[in-house]
Design an enzyme around this catalytic site. Structure first.
Site, PDB file in Angstrom:
ATOM      1  N   MET A  35       0.678  -1.014   0.038  1.00 49.18           N
ATOM      2  CA  MET A  35      -0.062   0.296   0.076  1.00 49.18           C
ATOM      3  C   MET A  35       0.615   1.851   0.426  1.00 49.18           C
ATOM      4  O   MET A  35       0.557   2.214   0.730  1.00 49.18           O
ATOM      5  CB  MET A  35      -1.200  -0.107   0.982  1.00 49.18           C
ATOM      6  CG  MET A  35      -1.649  -0.875   1.263  1.00 49.18           C
ATOM      7  SD  MET A  35      -3.447  -0.823   1.935  1.00 49.18           S
ATOM      8  CE  MET A  35      -2.851  -0.767   3.743  1.00 49.18           C
ATOM      9  N   HIS A  42       9.356  -3.493   3.259  1.00 45.60           N
ATOM     10  CA  HIS A  42       9.331  -4.004   1.410  1.00 45.60           C
ATOM     11  C   HIS A  42       9.656  -4.123   0.644  1.00 45.60           C
ATOM     12  O   HIS A  42       9.683  -5.139   0.134  1.00 45.60           O
ATOM     13  CB  HIS A  42       8.295  -2.948   0.963  1.00 45.60           C
ATOM     14  CG  HIS A  42       6.888  -2.109   2.132  1.00 45.60           C
ATOM     15  ND1 HIS A  42       7.469  -1.369   3.008  1.00 45.60           N
ATOM     16  CD2 HIS A  42       5.856  -2.969   1.700  1.00 45.60           C
ATOM     17  CE1 HIS A  42       5.641  -1.085   3.335  1.00 45.60           C
ATOM     18  NE2 HIS A  42       5.021  -2.211   2.058  1.00 45.60           N
ATOM     19  N   SER A 228       4.179   0.960   8.040  1.00 46.03           N
ATOM     20  CA  SER A 228       4.077   2.388   7.490  1.00 46.03           C
ATOM     21  C   SER A 228       3.631   2.759   8.431  1.00 46.03           C
ATOM     22  O   SER A 228       3.934   4.636   8.978  1.00 46.03           O
ATOM     23  CB  SER A 228       3.703   1.865   6.112  1.00 46.03           C
ATOM     24  OG  SER A 228       3.793   1.623   4.863  1.00 46.03           O
TER      25      SER A 228
HETATM   26  O1  PAF Z   1      -0.071  -5.990   3.608  1.00 46.47           O
HETATM   27  C1  PAF Z   1      -0.653  -5.238   2.593  1.00 46.47           C
HETATM   28  O2  PAF Z   1       0.269  -3.844   2.748  1.00 46.47           O
HETATM   29  C2  PAF Z   1      -1.661  -4.533   2.725  1.00 46.47           C
HETATM   30  O3  PAF Z   1      -2.970  -5.893   3.196  1.00 46.47           O
HETATM   31  C3  PAF Z   1      -2.201  -5.387   0.561  1.00 46.47           C
HETATM   32  C4  PAF Z   1      -1.746  -7.398   1.272  1.00 46.47           C
HETATM   33  C5  PAF Z   1      -1.038  -4.819  -0.194  1.00 46.47           C
HETATM   34  C6  PAF Z   1      -3.635  -5.899   0.322  1.00 46.47           C
HETATM   35  O4  PAF Z   1      -3.838  -3.884   0.054  1.00 46.47           O
END
Ligand code: PAF
Length: 324
Positions: A35, A42, A228
């Site tokens: 997101m 990430h 985040s």
């Molecule tokens: O973990 C996340 O950031 C969200 O839940 C995802 C998997 C991108 C789905 O919107």
């Protein structure tokens, strides 16, 4: 050091076209769904994906379908430009950033008035007030989307209890992303342990031909799990939030030293977080596969916790791999 600039694709048909063209050349594709507001957690998923596939797609999409009107959709942090800079610095880079405007907009060419982070959800005035909390921001705005993927048992406990629309929103948007990107491999962080298990189960149950990988939690130097949402913590709250990781580690050591009674172990953590000024949402010791609560540790479990520090809800967990 800046490296390869990713191609940015916003249109789902173009995204699918790209993937199909690459696959027809025999290339494999790894998807890292996010997101945005990217952090080292990430980046570690992208590095893990690089070990498995030729090409990497990172999706950046704040999914209104997984937020209820009372949750923090409108304050969810975003910095798309900063995200691209971070992706360019990843060794090997990223091939595509899929950044759709609105995955629930089926009115070809007719904008629905929803921006990418859905920030008008709380003020839309469309939902019936008594239903708030059990509808998502997508339904509240009357968009006509009515198909949801549910992983019925695994979604019930823990985060599913306090966030009733969360997991069906996640399972649904991940299904959409899988259908659009058509990846070979998809990466998820184990910080969202329940989410990872739910996606694994969904992929098995619905016969997606995608390998789902769960990647280890990445922590800051002080032990706080990267998220985040950490950006919303004051310095003082952040210090207090360290009680989560510290008490989880304490509980794990206690278990390894023979304390297998889950009530005792949970009390250790609950007391530590409470006395640091946190407010526990849940603290549960569950089976790693079934996510059923256990009373005594006899097989691999995971200690999962969610707690509020001020207005910030943090989640964390620790696997405990002892067996009797
Ligand atoms: O973990 C996340 O950031 C969200 O839940 C995802 C998997 C991108 C789905 O919107």
């Amino acid at each position: 050091m800046a490296g390869k600039e990713p191609e940015i694709i916003t249109d789902k048909n173009q995204m699918r076209k790209w993937s199909r063209a690459m696959r027809s050349q025999g290339k494999t594709i790894g998807l890292v769904p996010t997101m945005g507001y990217l952090h080292e957690g990430h980046i570690s998923l992208i590095k893990e994906a690089h070990k498995r596939t030729n090409l990497i797609v990172v999706s950046v999409y704040v999914n209104p379908g997984q937020f209820s009107p009372t949750e923090d959709l409108s304050t969810y942090p975003s910095d798309f430009h900063g995200d691209i800079q971070k992706l360019m610095a990843v060794p090997g880079g990223v091939d595509v950033v899929f950044h759709p405007h609105n995955l629930y907009d089926y009115a070809e060419g007719k904008p629905t008035g929803i921006n990418n982070n859905g920030s008008n959800c709380e003020n839309s005035g469309v939902g019936e007030p008594e239903r708030k909390g059990v509808v998502s921001c997508v339904e509240e705005r009357g968009l006509g989307h009515e198909t949801w993927v549910r992983v019925e048992r695994l979604e019930k406990g823990m985060c599913g209890k306090s966030r009733p629309v969360f997991f069906r929103g996640v399972a649904t948007v991940v299904t959409k992303l899988f259908n659009i990107v058509e990846p070979d491999v998809a990466m998820f962080g184990k910080k969202d342990y329940q989410q990872w298990r739910i996606i694994q189960r969904m992929v098995r149950d619905l016969d997606f031909s995608i390998e789902v990988i769960g990647s280890d939690i990445v922590r800051d130097g002080d032990g706080l799990a990267m998220s985040s949402r950490n950006v919303h913590l004051s310095l003082e709250q952040r210090e207090k939030a360290l009680s989560i990781n510290r008490s989880l580690s304490g509980a794990k050591s206690a278990a390894e030293n023979g304390q297998v009674n889950c009530r005792e172990l949970r009390n250790l953590v609950i007391q530590a977080v409470n006395s640091a000024g946190g407010r526990i949402d849940y603290a549960e010791i569950v089976d790693q596969e079934t996510l059923e609560a256990v009373e005594e540790i006899q097989s691999p479990v995971v200690f999962c916790i969610a707690a509020w520090f001020g207005k910030v809800r943090l989640i964390d967990n620790l696997e405990i791999n002892i067996s009797k």
